[in-house]
Design a protein around this motif. Structure first.
Motif, mmCIF file in Angstrom:
data_model
loop_
_atom_site.group_PDB
_atom_site.id
_atom_site.type_symbol
_atom_site.label_atom_id
_atom_site.label_comp_id
_atom_site.label_asym_id
_atom_site.label_seq_id
_atom_site.Cartn_x
_atom_site.Cartn_y
_atom_site.Cartn_z
ATOM 1 N N GLN A 14 0.837 -1.199 0.000
ATOM 2 C CA GLN A 14 0.000 0.000 0.000
ATOM 3 C C GLN A 14 0.874 1.251 0.000
ATOM 4 O O GLN A 14 0.567 2.226 -0.678
ATOM 5 N N TYR A 15 1.952 1.215 0.762
ATOM 6 C CA TYR A 15 2.848 2.368 0.800
ATOM 7 C C TYR A 15 3.511 2.575 -0.553
ATOM 8 O O TYR A 15 3.608 3.703 -1.035
ATOM 9 N N LEU A 16 3.958 1.467 -1.183
ATOM 10 C CA LEU A 16 4.563 1.575 -2.510
ATOM 11 C C LEU A 16 3.547 2.101 -3.517
ATOM 12 O O LEU A 16 3.884 2.927 -4.380
ATOM 13 N N LEU A 17 2.315 1.648 -3.393
ATOM 14 C CA LEU A 17 1.256 2.138 -4.275
ATOM 15 C C LEU A 17 1.023 3.633 -4.052
ATOM 16 O O LEU A 17 0.897 4.401 -5.008
ATOM 17 N N TYR A 18 1.009 4.052 -2.797
ATOM 18 C CA TYR A 18 0.853 5.469 -2.469
ATOM 19 C C TYR A 18 1.985 6.294 -3.082
ATOM 20 O O TYR A 18 1.745 7.352 -3.675
ATOM 21 N N GLN A 19 3.217 5.791 -2.959
ATOM 22 C CA GLN A 19 4.358 6.514 -3.534
ATOM 23 C C GLN A 19 4.224 6.613 -5.051
ATOM 24 O O GLN A 19 4.485 7.666 -5.634
ATOM 25 N N SER A 20 3.822 5.522 -5.687
ATOM 26 C CA SER A 20 3.680 5.526 -7.144
ATOM 27 C C SER A 20 2.598 6.505 -7.586
ATOM 28 O O SER A 20 2.771 7.235 -8.564
ATOM 29 N N ILE A 21 1.497 6.527 -6.866
ATOM 30 C CA ILE A 21 0.411 7.462 -7.207
ATOM 31 C C ILE A 21 0.875 8.897 -7.011
ATOM 32 O O ILE A 21 0.589 9.770 -7.833
ATOM 33 N N SER A 22 1.610 9.143 -5.932
ATOM 34 C CA SER A 22 2.128 10.495 -5.688
ATOM 35 C C SER A 22 3.077 10.923 -6.806
ATOM 36 O O SER A 22 2.994 12.056 -7.299
ATOM 37 N N GLU A 23 3.959 10.027 -7.218
ATOM 38 C CA GLU A 23 4.876 10.350 -8.317
ATOM 39 C C GLU A 23 4.095 10.591 -9.610
ATOM 40 O O GLU A 23 4.413 11.504 -10.374
#
Length: 115
Positions: free
Chosen positions: A51-60
């Protein structure tokens, strides 16, 4: 295990409602449940990390979209200026054409007057 149950006073007999066999079976079930809970905890940690990696990807992705939108707006502004410049160039070209034509007519007229 059965001896330990009897020695510690957890039970007084092997069979029955509070016997060593039943306590042993319950402990095995509890151990299985604890193992499953450990597995669930590991899976939850993996989900949390994903979920954190997904959050980072969405933010990028959002940052890239903002950059693209900004660049797109800049290009639209430049295209507007280019269109204005094209209209100005067209006007100047037409004015030069008319001035050149008038100059040619004046030279023809002067040549006729001088003769």
């Amino acid at each position: 295990m059965f001896c330990e149950y009897l020695e510690t006073g957890m039970c007084t007999e092997l069979e029955g409602h509070e016997g060593a066999y039943l306590i042993y079976e319950q402990q095995i079930r509890l151990d299985k449940i604890l193992c499953k809970l450990d597995d669930i905890n590991k899976n939850l940690n993996a989900i949390k990390q994903n979920q954190y990696l997904l959050y980072q990807s969405i933010s990028e992705g959002n940052q890239l979209i903002e950059k693209v939108v900004t660049q797109n707006n800049d290009m639209i502004h430049r295209l507007g200026r280019l269109e204005q410049n094209s209209e100005l160039i067209e006007f100047n070209t037409r004015a030069n054409y008319l001035a050149t034509q008038a100059l040619g007519d004046m030279m023809v007229f002067q040549a006729l007057v001088n003769n």
